[in-house]
Design a protein around this motif. Structure first.
Motif, PDB file in Angstrom:
ATOM      1  N   PRO A  74     -22.796 -23.513  20.010  1.00  0.00           N
ATOM      2  CA  PRO A  74     -23.334 -23.200  18.680  1.00  0.00           C
ATOM      3  C   PRO A  74     -24.236 -21.980  18.663  1.00  0.00           C
ATOM      4  O   PRO A  74     -24.360 -21.305  17.641  1.00  0.00           O
ATOM      5  CB  PRO A  74     -24.106 -24.476  18.317  1.00  0.00           C
ATOM      6  CG  PRO A  74     -23.470 -25.563  19.126  1.00  0.00           C
ATOM      7  CD  PRO A  74     -23.064 -24.902  20.408  1.00  0.00           C
ATOM      8  N   SER A  75     -24.880 -21.670  19.786  1.00  0.00           N
ATOM      9  CA  SER A  75     -25.797 -20.527  19.827  1.00  0.00           C
ATOM     10  C   SER A  75     -25.070 -19.196  19.668  1.00  0.00           C
ATOM     11  O   SER A  75     -25.688 -18.188  19.345  1.00  0.00           O
ATOM     12  CB  SER A  75     -26.566 -20.534  21.151  1.00  0.00           C
ATOM     13  OG  SER A  75     -25.677 -20.389  22.252  1.00  0.00           O
ATOM     14  N   ASP A  76     -23.740 -19.189  19.895  1.00  0.00           N
ATOM     15  CA  ASP A  76     -22.982 -17.944  19.771  1.00  0.00           C
ATOM     16  C   ASP A  76     -22.565 -17.639  18.329  1.00  0.00           C
ATOM     17  O   ASP A  76     -22.023 -16.569  18.058  1.00  0.00           O
ATOM     18  CB  ASP A  76     -21.720 -18.008  20.639  1.00  0.00           C
ATOM     19  CG  ASP A  76     -22.045 -17.927  22.127  1.00  0.00           C
ATOM     20  OD1 ASP A  76     -22.989 -17.208  22.470  1.00  0.00           O
ATOM     21  OD2 ASP A  76     -21.346 -18.580  22.913  1.00  0.00           O
ATOM     22  N   VAL A  77     -22.749 -18.605  17.418  1.00  0.00           N
ATOM     23  CA  VAL A  77     -22.329 -18.398  16.034  1.00  0.00           C
ATOM     24  C   VAL A  77     -23.054 -17.197  15.445  1.00  0.00           C
ATOM     25  O   VAL A  77     -24.285 -17.109  15.502  1.00  0.00           O
ATOM     26  CB  VAL A  77     -22.609 -19.664  15.187  1.00  0.00           C
ATOM     27  CG1 VAL A  77     -22.302 -19.385  13.722  1.00  0.00           C
ATOM     28  CG2 VAL A  77     -21.782 -20.830  15.699  1.00  0.00           C
ATOM     29  N   GLY A  78     -22.287 -16.274  14.876  1.00  0.00           N
ATOM     30  CA  GLY A  78     -22.858 -15.088  14.270  1.00  0.00           C
ATOM     31  C   GLY A  78     -23.168 -13.979  15.242  1.00  0.00           C
ATOM     32  O   GLY A  78     -23.565 -12.889  14.842  1.00  0.00           O
ATOM     33  N   GLY A  79     -22.989 -14.233  16.546  1.00  0.00           N
ATOM     34  CA  GLY A  79     -23.263 -13.225  17.551  1.00  0.00           C
ATOM     35  C   GLY A  79     -22.107 -12.265  17.742  1.00  0.00           C
ATOM     36  O   GLY A  79     -21.085 -12.344  17.061  1.00  0.00           O
ATOM     37  N   ALA A  80     -22.267 -11.359  18.692  1.00  0.00           N
ATOM     38  CA  ALA A  80     -21.249 -10.335  18.928  1.00  0.00           C
ATOM     39  C   ALA A  80     -19.931 -10.949  19.385  1.00  0.00           C
ATOM     40  O   ALA A  80     -18.851 -10.531  18.953  1.00  0.00           O
ATOM     41  CB  ALA A  80     -21.761  -9.336  19.971  1.00  0.00           C
ATOM     42  N   VAL A  81     -20.018 -11.957  20.269  1.00  0.00           N
ATOM     43  CA  VAL A  81     -18.795 -12.602  20.762  1.00  0.00           C
ATOM     44  C   VAL A  81     -18.083 -13.322  19.639  1.00  0.00           C
ATOM     45  O   VAL A  81     -16.862 -13.237  19.492  1.00  0.00           O
ATOM     46  CB  VAL A  81     -19.130 -13.578  21.914  1.00  0.00           C
ATOM     47  CG1 VAL A  81     -17.899 -14.403  22.298  1.00  0.00           C
ATOM     48  CG2 VAL A  81     -19.646 -12.813  23.118  1.00  0.00           C
ATOM     49  N   ASP A  82     -18.848 -14.023  18.811  1.00  0.00           N
ATOM     50  CA  ASP A  82     -18.269 -14.749  17.681  1.00  0.00           C
ATOM     51  C   ASP A  82     -17.551 -13.795  16.734  1.00  0.00           C
ATOM     52  O   ASP A  82     -16.410 -14.031  16.316  1.00  0.00           O
ATOM     53  CB  ASP A  82     -19.387 -15.491  16.944  1.00  0.00           C
ATOM     54  CG  ASP A  82     -18.848 -16.390  15.843  1.00  0.00           C
ATOM     55  OD1 ASP A  82     -17.816 -17.044  16.071  1.00  0.00           O
ATOM     56  OD2 ASP A  82     -19.451 -16.428  14.755  1.00  0.00           O
ATOM     57  N   THR A  83     -18.204 -12.687  16.396  1.00  0.00           N
ATOM     58  CA  THR A  83     -17.598 -11.696  15.501  1.00  0.00           C
ATOM     59  C   THR A  83     -16.339 -11.093  16.112  1.00  0.00           C
ATOM     60  O   THR A  83     -15.315 -10.921  15.428  1.00  0.00           O
ATOM     61  CB  THR A  83     -18.608 -10.578  15.190  1.00  0.00           C
ATOM     62  OG1 THR A  83     -19.763 -11.146  14.563  1.00  0.00           O
ATOM     63  CG2 THR A  83     -17.992  -9.532  14.266  1.00  0.00           C
ATOM     64  N   ALA A  84     -16.391 -10.799  17.416  1.00  0.00           N
ATOM     65  CA  ALA A  84     -15.218 -10.230  18.099  1.00  0.00           C
ATOM     66  C   ALA A  84     -14.039 -11.184  18.036  1.00  0.00           C
ATOM     67  O   ALA A  84     -12.889 -10.758  17.875  1.00  0.00           O
ATOM     68  CB  ALA A  84     -15.571  -9.911  19.550  1.00  0.00           C
ATOM     69  N   GLN A  85     -14.307 -12.478  18.151  1.00  0.00           N
ATOM     70  CA  GLN A  85     -13.231 -13.461  18.101  1.00  0.00           C
ATOM     71  C   GLN A  85     -12.605 -13.544  16.711  1.00  0.00           C
ATOM     72  O   GLN A  85     -11.389 -13.648  16.563  1.00  0.00           O
ATOM     73  CB  GLN A  85     -13.756 -14.827  18.544  1.00  0.00           C
ATOM     74  CG  GLN A  85     -14.067 -14.906  20.025  1.00  0.00           C
ATOM     75  CD  GLN A  85     -14.697 -16.227  20.404  1.00  0.00           C
ATOM     76  OE1 GLN A  85     -15.044 -17.042  19.556  1.00  0.00           O
ATOM     77  NE2 GLN A  85     -14.857 -16.446  21.700  1.00  0.00           N
ATOM     78  N   TRP A  86     -13.450 -13.501  15.664  1.00  0.00           N
ATOM     79  CA  TRP A  86     -12.900 -13.538  14.305  1.00  0.00           C
ATOM     80  C   TRP A  86     -12.114 -12.266  13.991  1.00  0.00           C
ATOM     81  O   TRP A  86     -11.074 -12.312  13.314  1.00  0.00           O
ATOM     82  CB  TRP A  86     -14.035 -13.730  13.297  1.00  0.00           C
ATOM     83  CG  TRP A  86     -14.559 -15.128  13.252  1.00  0.00           C
ATOM     84  CD1 TRP A  86     -15.766 -15.568  13.698  1.00  0.00           C
ATOM     85  CD2 TRP A  86     -13.873 -16.288  12.769  1.00  0.00           C
ATOM     86  NE1 TRP A  86     -15.874 -16.921  13.518  1.00  0.00           N
ATOM     87  CE2 TRP A  86     -14.743 -17.390  12.953  1.00  0.00           C
ATOM     88  CE3 TRP A  86     -12.626 -16.498  12.199  1.00  0.00           C
ATOM     89  CZ2 TRP A  86     -14.386 -18.691  12.578  1.00  0.00           C
ATOM     90  CZ3 TRP A  86     -12.257 -17.798  11.823  1.00  0.00           C
ATOM     91  CH2 TRP A  86     -13.132 -18.873  12.012  1.00  0.00           C
TER      92      TRP A  86
END
Length: 336
Positions: free
Chosen positions: A192-204
């Motif tokens: 959950p800590s990755d939500v909204g982060g760079a990795v999360d955005t890259a995945q979307w």
């Protein structure tokens, strides 16, 4: 139209669409790895396992390979002939179906599919893979797929042949969109800590690119990448050709064209099932899906698409085995 011809047209379209989607999925996941640092075996497995699961071939994969990494997964999904759902397996199956109904399709359509099949078997494919890289190789697959789709639109009469092909194409496309969404939303996010982060955005962003939806998404949503907006776009858009709603609308149209039944009513089981699914997509939104549970909703949608496919097979393509003894008895009774 003969039921065997309808069956071959349906699978010809499904297999070519499946190969195209596999090429998109693998290419985007290879690109996504570039956004990660310090990748060890555990992280590679975490990255590739969901891709294998999304194809439904996890058991077969681990019978052939010891671990999931970039090399084993790309080989399994691209070149491995023991996997019937690999790119080369799908194109081979599509070519075989096309060969059986060559009189039903255009010569240009056959030549494009045959050229792609011969390319995958040739040394040229291996040369591009080894020297130019995987991205150019998968671009070659996607280019042939787009050419195939264009020739279907440009060279086939708008009759039952065209409708069965489009039905197969959009069933496969809707199914793959649900699976790609499920990979991202339910599995790939590490914590959950990755939500909204760079990795999360890259995945979307990777998900949008896998569906060729990146530019179309930004044309509709001017803000930055938002998970709820991405899900809404790929599920409920009535104009984007890879959204689930658009695909189901096309499936419904093809079924009614085949039966001749007017819209707003149904004459058989597949039309009834498709009408229910289309109604749910029209009168729902992304908040309803999230409230129900994204993974659960997508899983249910896949099951409903399979039900439509099975019902269509039973209605139009299934051939009941002939009881020769009963057939002879009936002929004798008629002669008497």
């Amino acid at each position: 139209m003969l039921s065997r011809v309808a069956d071959s047209l349906y699978w010809l379209a499904r297999y070519t669409e499946r190969a195209d989607n596999l090429a998109r999925l693998v290419e985007v996941n290879l690109q996504l790895l570039l956004d990660f640092k310090d990748l060890d075996n555990d992280k590679l497995k975490e990255h590739w396992d969901p891709v294998i699961r999304s194809t439904g071939d996890e058991e077969r994969f681990y019978e052939l390979y010891d671990e999931a990494n970039s090399q084993t997964v790309t080989d399994f999904l691209t070149f491995n002939r023991e996997n019937p759902n690999s790119v080369i397996g799908c194109i081979s199956a599509a070519r075989e179906n096309a060969r059986m109904i060559r009189d039903q399709i255009s010569s240009e359509l056959w030549e494009t599919l045959n050229n792609l099949y011969l390319f995958l078997k040739s040394n040229d494919a291996k040369h591009i893979w080894e020297h130019s890289g995987a991205y150019e190789f998968y671009d070659h697959i996607k280019d042939h797929s787009l050419r195939f789709q264009g020739l279907v639109a440009a060279t086939l009469p708008r009759d039952e042949c065209y409708d069965f092909m489009q039905f197969g194409r959009f069933i496969e496309r809707a199914d793959k969109t649900t699976r790609m969404l499920d990979i991202k939303y339910h599995i790939l996010l590490p914590s959950p800590s990755d939500v909204g982060g760079a990795v999360d955005t890259a995945q979307w962003v990777a998900l949008l690119r896998a569906a060729s939806a990146y530019d179309a998404y930004h044309a509709q949503y001017l803000a930055n990448i938002d998970p709820a907006n991405v899900a809404e776009f790929l599920i409920f858009s009535d104009t984007f050709p890879r959204s689930i709603r658009y695909c189901v609308t096309q499936i419904n149209a093809r079924l009614h064209n085949i039966s001749g039944c007017p819209w707003g009513s149904y004459s058989n089981e597949p039309e009834k099932l498709c009408g229910k699914l289309m109604s749910d997509l029209i009168y729902s939104n992304v908040q309803d899906v999230i409230g129900f549970g994204m993974h659960e909703w997508l899983d249910q949608c896949q099951e409903r698409l399979n039900e439509i496919s099975q019902a269509t097979y039973q209605t139009y393509m299934f051939q009941k085995p002939i009881d020769l003894a009963e057939e002879i008895q009936q002929q004798q009774q008629q002669q008497q």
